[in-house]
Every structure is written in C-alpha cells, then in structure tokens.
Design a protein around this motif. Structure first.
Motif, mmCIF file in Angstrom:
data_model
loop_
_atom_site.group_PDB
_atom_site.id
_atom_site.type_symbol
_atom_site.label_atom_id
_atom_site.label_comp_id
_atom_site.label_asym_id
_atom_site.label_seq_id
_atom_site.Cartn_x
_atom_site.Cartn_y
_atom_site.Cartn_z
ATOM 1 N N GLU A 178 108.078 2.349 -27.527
ATOM 2 C CA GLU A 178 108.932 1.881 -28.611
ATOM 3 C C GLU A 178 110.075 1.031 -28.062
ATOM 4 N N ARG A 179 110.602 1.457 -26.916
ATOM 5 C CA ARG A 179 111.748 0.753 -26.328
ATOM 6 C C ARG A 179 111.384 -0.674 -25.930
ATOM 7 N N ARG A 181 109.167 -2.524 -27.271
ATOM 8 C CA ARG A 181 108.836 -3.339 -28.451
ATOM 9 C C ARG A 181 110.084 -3.764 -29.204
ATOM 10 N N GLN A 182 111.167 -3.003 -29.064
ATOM 11 C CA GLN A 182 112.394 -3.300 -29.792
ATOM 12 C C GLN A 182 113.296 -4.228 -28.974
ATOM 13 N N PRO A 183 114.237 -4.921 -29.630
ATOM 14 C CA PRO A 183 115.194 -5.742 -28.884
ATOM 15 C C PRO A 183 115.974 -4.851 -27.906
ATOM 16 N N SER A 186 111.806 -6.769 -26.852
ATOM 17 C CA SER A 186 110.960 -7.339 -27.907
ATOM 18 C C SER A 186 109.603 -7.839 -27.416
#
Ligand SMILES: Nc1nc2c(ncn2[C@@H]2O[C@H](COP(=O)(O)OP(=O)(O)O)[C@@H](O)[C@H]2O)c(=O)[nH]1
Ligand SMILES: [Mg+2]
Length: 297
Positions: A178-179, A181-183, A186
């Motif tokens: 998740e980390r 994939r997120q800004p 990204s």
C-alpha cells in the motif's frame, strides 16, 4: 520497436527470492527445456547470477553468507514473438531499510529510487514459514492444559517494547504494498504476482490461492480489494530441501541432505523446478513472469 517492462520482485528475508533467481537463470541460460520467455539482451554483469546458478545446479542452497550476497539482482528476459524486453529486479524488504521504514514511516531516497519506472510487483511468501500472527492467548486456547492466569507476567508484557521485526509478516507485506502505491512513491502497479515459494512444503490441497486465503487472510483480502490484477502461483524452485554448502552438515549427519540425492539424479537439473497454477508447464518459471508482463492473452 522493442519496448521494455520493469518488475520488482520483493519479499521479506527467506521468502525464496534468491533461490527463484538462481533457478530461473539456470533454466533460461541452459535452455534444457522450452520456456515461455527466453534469456534477454545482455546487459550488466552476470557473474553473480552465474555463481548462484552453479550453486543451485550442484544441489546446494543459494549462498547466505554476507560476502556472497548481493543486494540487488537484475536479469533480462525476452518475449521473442512480441519483441518485449522484461527486466526483473530482486530486492530484500527486511534488513535495515525496509524494517526501519515500517516503524518510522521514513524511506531513504536510495530505496525509493529503486521503484522508479517499476510497473508490476512480484511478491514472495514461503510455504515453509511457520505462522507468526498468533499471540500467547491464541496459543493458550489451542493448548490442552489451561494456562494458570497467575503465571502470566503482566508487568513484563506491559513493559515490552515495540519491536517492528515481530510484526506479523502479512501485516508488513500489506503495509509495504500500500505504501509504494500511495504518494509520494505512487508506483502505478497494475499487476501483482504472488509466488508461494517452497511449494514442495505445501498442504495436501495443492492450491496456492487457497493457501494464501488460509495462511495470510489479511493479504488475501487486501489483494481482492486493491483494484489490481492478481495471480497466485505455487513454486518449488529448489524441488525440496537442500544442504547449505557454507554450513555443511557433519559427515554421517543426514539432516539437510534429505532431497539432494534424488534431485541430483534427475537427468536435467531444470526438471527439479515445479510450477503450479494457470496452466503453466510443470517446470516453466517464466510462465508467471510472462503474465506479469501483460504478454499473455
Ligand atoms: N524446501 C524448499 N526450500 C526452499 C525452496 N526455495 C528456497 N528454499 C529455502 O528457503 C530459504 C530462503 O531462501 P532464499 O532464496 O535465500 O530467500 P530470500 O532471502 O528471499 O532470498 C533457504 O533456506 C532455501 O534453501 C524450495 O523450493 N523448497
Ligand atoms: Mg536473498
């Protein structure tokens, strides 16, 4: 025009990444049996991969001593029909960088840079790992004798410091996915390929997706709802248990030798490899990588 896709293979320590890389390199460079992807354009230094593949061919575990380990392995594969170059990189999630990142929410620029231009993720988990997501209470419920409440040291447990390394593996892995994939990273992941390694240790049912559902339910739920394409393969890259050359068992001590003799007796070393899932040929480690690259119908 040929184009290139880049994947990152990730997993906690001992999840089977290096063994997979060794077997894959042996498989595509020996060309003993047909594979979905072939060895790719020559770039970089392949000496380390060759050392690994030789060790693997001779029937030993891949080297685990610090001096014989390289942090990042890169290999190139190619889909001849499609003229697509596939670049596959392997990185350890534990060790200083990622373990610290889990606890501090801080990732070094160097570690972050490794994920630039990465499209898809190959995630390793091992069927040989014991469960690590239970507490003493869970265990107590499983034991025949009841635990005496007075014997539980309340003070000791109250004072215990948080040790990020003790976080259950599936929690660390989900957080990691998740980390990235997120800004600010990204990483635009579209496909996640889960490799359940050491599949020779599998449960009776021989269904890798079922294994993830039973043993890593949090990861299973995450993947089902993450809006990415997912495949789960079972892979035995070693074919069974092998001894460690740098930590050889005593002569006469058979522990660790268990499957070495049988595996070495196969005419083609590539046939030690076992791949389960999605109609892959029995020994074709490149089948899942081809799917990850979007090259399969
Ligand atoms: N039985 C069995 N053990 C394996 C297999 N693949 C890896 N292992 C063992 O799992 C351990 C970790 O493997 P390794 O490739 O070093 O994991 P890494 O730390 O993720 O690179 C080693 O002791 C390997 O011998 C396999 O297919 N079968
Ligand atoms: Mg390794």
């Amino acid at each position: 025009m040929p184009h290139e896709v880049r994947h990152m293979a990730v997993g906690l320590q001992s999840s089977g990444k290096t063994t997979f890389a060794a077997a894959l390199w042996y498989l595509v460079s020996s060309q003993q049996i047909p594979t979905s992807l072939k060895i790719g354009k020559h770039s970089g230094d392949h000496r380390y991969l060759e050392t690994l593949a030789n060790r693997w061919e001779e029937g030993w575990q891949v080297p685990r001593t610090k001096t014989l380990q390289q942090e990042v392995i890169t290999m190139n594969l190619r889909d001849a029909a499609d003229l697509t170059d596939v670049s596959l990189q392997f990185a350890d999630l534990s060790g200083e960088t990622f373990e610290k990142a889990f606890a501090t929410r801080f990732l070094s620029r160097k570690a972050a840079t490794a994920f630039e231009d990465v499209e898809n993720i190959m995630l390793f988990v091992s069927a040989n790992d014991p469960r690590d997501d239970m507490t003493m209470i869970d265990y107590a419920a499983q034991m025949d004798e009841n635990v005496n409440e007075d014997e539980v040291d309340e003070e000791a447990s109250a004072e215990a410091k948080f040790d990020p390394a003790k976080t259950p593996r599936q929690v660390q892995v989900v957080d990691f996915l998740e980390r990235i994939r997120q800004p600010p990273l990204s990483v635009p992941i579209q496909r996640v390929l889960v490799i359940v390694s050491a599949w020779d240790k599998r449960p009776e049912h021989n269904d890798p997706a079922q294994w993830v559902k039973e043993r890593m339910p949090l990861l299973d739920q995450y993947l089902r709802n993450a809006d990415v394409k997912v495949r789960i393969y079972g892979v035995s890259a070693q074919g069974g248990d092998l001894p460690d050359l740098d930590n050889r068992p005593e002569i006469g001590d058979d522990a660790g030798h268990l499957d070495q003799k049988a595996l070495l007796s196969l005419a083609k070393a590539s046939e030690r490899i076992q791949v389960v899932g999605y109609g892959a040929d029995q020994h074709d480690l490149t089948h899942p990588v081809k799917w990850l690259s979007g090259l399969e119908g």
